[in-house]
Design an enzyme around this catalytic site. Structure first.
Site, mmCIF file in Angstrom:
data_model
loop_
_atom_site.group_PDB
_atom_site.id
_atom_site.type_symbol
_atom_site.label_atom_id
_atom_site.label_comp_id
_atom_site.label_asym_id
_atom_site.label_seq_id
_atom_site.Cartn_x
_atom_site.Cartn_y
_atom_site.Cartn_z
ATOM 1 N N GLY A 46 0.669 -1.418 0.041
ATOM 2 C CA GLY A 46 0.179 0.149 -0.596
ATOM 3 C C GLY A 46 0.579 0.789 0.033
ATOM 4 O O GLY A 46 1.950 1.161 0.051
ATOM 5 N N GLN A 51 2.820 9.820 1.670
ATOM 6 C CA GLN A 51 4.182 9.279 1.766
ATOM 7 C C GLN A 51 5.228 9.659 0.366
ATOM 8 O O GLN A 51 6.287 9.506 0.439
ATOM 9 C CB GLN A 51 4.149 8.154 1.609
ATOM 10 C CG GLN A 51 2.604 7.384 2.689
ATOM 11 C CD GLN A 51 3.435 6.185 2.877
ATOM 12 O OE1 GLN A 51 1.867 5.076 1.958
ATOM 13 N NE2 GLN A 51 4.067 5.154 3.446
ATOM 14 N N CYS A 99 5.988 -0.162 7.348
ATOM 15 C CA CYS A 99 5.482 1.274 6.242
ATOM 16 C C CYS A 99 6.394 2.207 5.379
ATOM 17 O O CYS A 99 8.195 2.281 6.205
ATOM 18 C CB CYS A 99 5.500 2.819 7.583
ATOM 19 S SG CYS A 99 4.555 3.668 6.579
ATOM 20 N N LEU A 100 6.555 2.173 4.413
ATOM 21 C CA LEU A 100 7.447 2.241 3.154
ATOM 22 C C LEU A 100 8.133 3.890 3.876
ATOM 23 O O LEU A 100 9.142 4.095 3.563
ATOM 24 C CB LEU A 100 6.901 2.522 1.982
ATOM 25 C CG LEU A 100 6.583 1.651 1.413
ATOM 26 C CD1 LEU A 100 6.037 1.187 -0.107
ATOM 27 C CD2 LEU A 100 7.947 0.160 1.922
ATOM 28 N N HIS A 141 -4.346 1.055 7.350
ATOM 29 C CA HIS A 141 -3.400 1.610 7.105
ATOM 30 C C HIS A 141 -3.166 2.696 6.783
ATOM 31 O O HIS A 141 -2.465 3.846 7.223
ATOM 32 C CB HIS A 141 -1.972 1.011 7.235
ATOM 33 C CG HIS A 141 -1.021 1.036 7.312
ATOM 34 N ND1 HIS A 141 -0.056 0.869 8.442
ATOM 35 C CD2 HIS A 141 0.096 1.395 6.380
ATOM 36 C CE1 HIS A 141 1.168 1.552 8.341
ATOM 37 N NE2 HIS A 141 0.968 1.748 7.237
ATOM 38 N N GLU A 142 -3.374 3.261 4.979
ATOM 39 C CA GLU A 142 -3.148 3.888 4.153
ATOM 40 C C GLU A 142 -4.180 4.831 4.576
ATOM 41 O O GLU A 142 -3.982 6.195 3.789
ATOM 42 C CB GLU A 142 -3.503 2.923 2.634
ATOM 43 C CG GLU A 142 -2.594 2.565 1.796
ATOM 44 C CD GLU A 142 -0.537 2.597 2.996
ATOM 45 O OE1 GLU A 142 -0.544 3.485 2.669
ATOM 46 O OE2 GLU A 142 -0.707 1.621 3.017
ATOM 47 N N HIS A 145 -2.717 7.618 6.831
ATOM 48 C CA HIS A 145 -2.052 8.194 6.439
ATOM 49 C C HIS A 145 -2.605 9.178 5.555
ATOM 50 O O HIS A 145 -2.226 10.933 5.671
ATOM 51 C CB HIS A 145 -0.972 7.505 4.979
ATOM 52 C CG HIS A 145 0.143 6.540 5.343
ATOM 53 N ND1 HIS A 145 1.336 7.557 6.404
ATOM 54 C CD2 HIS A 145 0.662 5.402 5.123
ATOM 55 C CE1 HIS A 145 2.133 6.086 5.696
ATOM 56 N NE2 HIS A 145 1.344 5.124 5.909
#
Length: 190
Positions: A46, A51, A99-100, A141-142, A145
């Site tokens: 994701g 991000q 997380c990226l 999760h996304e 963000h």
């Protein structure tokens, strides 16, 4: 085109993202394609627009890596524009998330197993849909963000204190990653 992923500490990750307006959708499909390319190159499941430095209500998901545990995720690849969680249901369950934007940090996070989401797809067609299991978790999760939240916000105060040095190191760029990142506290000229 692969986009740089912004690291922990960048203010864009803490802003509540703005909706896409009707006159802003011309470049939407290219942005979605770029976000998928960026996500796949970083081996994520994701990625949200904040991000990649854009404070807009957009995220992309590909949950197919989890199809061995949940076969219905085999072709689960979606873009979510202007998403709003209508409700979350069920008994919370823990899962180890990463997380990226926060590389090399993984922690158990508790989330509800079902989410009802109102959103637009890449063609700006409206949907209201219920997602369950791992798809619901990735979406939540996304979604965090685009609300200016990170999975580390869900950790206990003690756990956050224990992670503080690692998070500060990430912000400064003192972390090894094999994808392009922008570090908010990195010294200029390095």
């Amino acid at each position: 085109m692969k986009l740089p992923i912004v690291a922990y500490g960048d203010p864009v990750l803490r802003k509540k993202a703005a909706d896409f307006e009707a006159d802003e959708t011309a470049e939407l499909k290219q942005l979605i394609a770029d976000m998928y390319e960026t996500m796949y190159s970083a081996r994520g499941v994701g990625l949200a627009a904040p991000q990649v430095g854009l404070s807009k209500r957009l995220f992309v998901v590909d949950a197919s890596p989890f199809d061995d545990e949940e076969p219905e995720l085999k072709d689960f690849k979606k873009a979510f524009v202007n998403a709003q969680i209508v409700e979350e249901n069920g008994q919370e369950w823990n899962f180890n998330e990463g997380c990226l934007s926060i590389p090399d940090v993984r922690e158990d996070v508790s989330r509800k197993p079902e989410v009802l989401l109102s959103y637009y797809d890449e063609n700006m067609v409206h949907h209201q849909e219920t997602f369950k299991g791992m798809a619901a978790r990735i979406i939540q999760h996304e979604y965090d963000h685009i609300e200016g939240k990170l999975f580390t916000d869900k950790l206990s105060p003690l756990r956050k204190r224990l992670l503080e040095k690692r998070l500060n190191d990430i912000s400064r760029g003192a972390v090894k990653v094999d994808y392009k990142m922008k570090f908010p506290a990195a010294k200029k000229g390095r």
